[in-house]
Design a protein around this motif. Structure first.
Motif: not given
Length: 617
Positions: A169-171, A160-163, A406-408, A200-201
């Motif tokens: 966010d990018l999961r 997870l990229f948390a913003r 469990p965030i991710v 890209d995806t």
């Protein structure tokens, strides 16, 4: 060390710059064009060799070896030497073994038959491209496991990229893409298309930036080793990927985020050679080449329970002796050899000297180089280059929570946090453990393990860097930054009243005072640092070096680097001793034969002073 007072909420704001994107149709058309090389490049496939397996354990009496340091490199060296009949004693300063990889009991937290809460220097993970360390894990007996301690590895399947600031966010899934990978994927055209498609995806950056970054990766993939060492080793990653010309998201995700997560150093100073090598190792791992398993694996219990304790028990069975609580002060030198090791017993203060036939220094570089006196340095002038190697703080905070969180199913990168935080929720990966029943006072259900990577950047709560904060202020600041990334859309992922307590490694001292210190620092791969990393064999015939600062193929301060370095040191010792015992197997990072022809062509260009054929600036 530990705080039980609930953390009070604090406001947090963060910038949220956006990026412009074209239409989906034009974007796809652009990326399709960028992801092809027109079929003008080709590579001839070549075979690869495999090394033999480990020798059978041997208990025969042999010559003596003093291993200085009981971390991963020291224990690996002891393991390999004991199996080859050497009588080994490991000398370690800490009261427990495992170095930065060990877990620690949080004092005063167990009760009613439960273990103390498990603390650590920081979380750790085992990428699938590790090969040396997994081999050792397989050779550590664990009851009920046919594959030893290796059977205690479990897959983390997401990242997870948390913003901050309400930005999405990018999961992302993080696993091997193909069960039966095709070698055609390693041809340049296919590699470029794969890289472009994955970026890209996953990241949704501007198409021009994705295409540029993919091209930069292909430049390194097709570069010869001479160029990597002579050119890319001396260029910062930030400069190589032209981060200063790109969007905020490109900088945070591809320049800063990757170096922080994978190489544990800063993009502005990190060697391009080191960063790109690890990125390509992950790429091949995801594509299914040269792997031991999935790209992200963690242990199914606290580290010492799952790995270090069974390991030390096995080493004891092999005859290895451990002397704990003794600090190496100096390796004495006379008549062309190391003549002994002067030790200080930390409890009594007594100074003593121990001797052996061989000496294998496996301490971190910041401690090892302090033990090399003038006479030893004169005998091997190359040791002085280690003084140029740099270390930095990278240490964590464990938050013990009353609720499973469990965030991710994997690691979290808090992309916008000034202290460069990363974390993992550990209880979900410990299926054989009931946290409430097994640890603490019966009310703790989760260990959220967080690593602080930048200790010299001002925070959001107090406006001071972590080095200038007290322990309590560090904890409150980290918690505020976590909430700023996870609670910014209105959902309370983290709640202040859920915090039971926290832990910071006692190796960190003096926070909030004039002289903060961290005895467990991490080597950072700055530009040009490869030139200062010593080989396993020194100019002194009975002294050998191991540790993640020495010259290894992985070229990165990791548990794998520590393990590889110990194997190299043991092999050097066996050579010096004239031993006929089998040498340690040493695995190197996967090298696709499909790219060898292009790398050979690049070697010619490099010697002529020409850039890589794909390097368009």
């Amino acid at each position: 060390m530990q705080q039980r007072t609930p953390i009070t909420p604090d406001p947090r704001t963060a910038p949220a710059p956006g990026t412009e994107r074209g239409t989906d149709r034009s974007r796809r058309r652009f990326l399709a064009a960028a992801g092809t090389l027109g079929g003008s490049l080709a590579a001839a496939p070549l075979g690869t060799a495999r090394a033999a397996g480990p020798p059978a354990p041997r208990r025969a009496a042999g010559r003596t070896v003093a291993v200085l340091g009981g971390g991963v490199s020291g224990l690996t060296a002891a393991h390999e030497l004991a199996e080859r009949g050497y009588r080994v004693t490991v000398y370690e300063r800490n009261p427990t073994l495992g170095g930065k990889a060990r877990s620690m009991d949080v004092p005063g937290t167990g009760g009613a038959g439960r273990r103390p809460l498990p603390g650590e220097h920081g979380f750790r993970f085992f990428p699938g491209f590790y090969r040396n360390l997994p081999d050792t894990l397989r050779r550590i007996p664990v009851p009920g496991s046919a594959t030893g301690a290796h059977g205690n590895l479990v897959d983390a399947t997401e990242v997870l990229f948390a913003r901050d600031g309400g930005r999405p966010d990018l999961r992302l899934p993080f696993r091997t893409l193909l069960a039966a990978p095709s070698l055609e994927l390693l041809l340049p055209d296919a590699l470029l298309q794969t890289l472009t498609g994955l970026l890209d995806t996953s990241l949704h950056l501007p198409a021009t930036e994705i295409a540029y970054f993919a091209n930069r990766m292909l430049v390194h993939l097709t570069s010869c080793e001479e160029r990597r060492l002579g050119q890319w080793e001396h260029i910062p990653w930030w400069e190589f990927v032209r981060a200063d010309r790109m969007s905020y998201d490109y900088q945070r995700l591809l320049a800063i985020g990757l170096t922080r997560n994978l190489v544990a150093t800063r993009a502005e100073v990190a060697s391009t050679r080191t960063v790109a090598r690890i990125l390509q190792a992950f790429l091949y791992n995801v594509l299914g080449f040269g792997t031991d398993g999935e790209p992200d694996r963690v242990l199914n219990a606290p580290t010492s329970e799952a790995w270090i304790d069974p390991w030390t028990a096995q080493l004891s069975d092999l005859g290895v002796r451990f002397e704990l609580g003794c600090e190496v002060q100096e390796l004495t030198y006379s008549d062309g050899l190391v003549s002994g090791v002067r030790l200080a017993d930390l409890d009594s203060g007594r100074i003593r000297t121990v001797t052996a036939d061989h000496y294998l220094s496996a301490m971190p570089v910041e401690h090892a180089r302090l033990t090399w006196g003038p006479a030893l340095r004169a005998a091997d002038p190359g040791l002085a280059r280690c003084d140029r190697l740099q270390t930095d703080w990278m240490v964590g905070v464990q938050f013990y929570l009353r609720t499973r969180t469990p965030i991710v199913h994997g690691h979290v990168d808090y992309v916008d946090t000034p202290w460069a935080l990363t974390s993992i929720s550990q209880a979900q990966f410990w299926p054989g453990r009931d946290f409430r029943a097994d640890y603490g006072d019966g009310t703790v259900a989760e260990c959220l393990s967080v690593i602080v990577s930048q200790w010299d950047t001002p925070g959001v709560l107090y406006g001071r860097p972590a080095l200038k904060c007290t322990r309590e202020e560090v904890v409150r600041e980290v918690w505020a930054q976590l909430k700023g990334s996870l609670n910014d859309t209105g959902r309370a992922v983290l709640r202040d009243d859920d915090v039971h307590s926290w832990f910071i490694d006692p190796a960190v001292t003096g926070l909030g005072g004039p002289a903060p210190a961290n005895r467990e620092q991490l080597l950072v791969q700055t530009v040009g640092s490869h030139d200062n990393r010593p080989p396993a064999a020194t100019a002194v015939p009975n002294l050998f070096l191991a540790g993640d600062y020495t010259a290894t193929d992985i070229d990165l301060a990791t548990m794998e680097g520590a393990n590889e370095s110990a194997r190299l040191a043991v092999n050097a010792l066996l050579d010096a001793d004239g031993s006929n015992r089998p040498r340690c197997t040493v695995w190197t990072l996967y090298r696709p034969p499909e790219l060898e022809l292009l790398q050979q062509q690049d070697a010619v260009r490099y010697r002529l002073g020409l850039p890589n054929a794909l390097d368009f600036g």
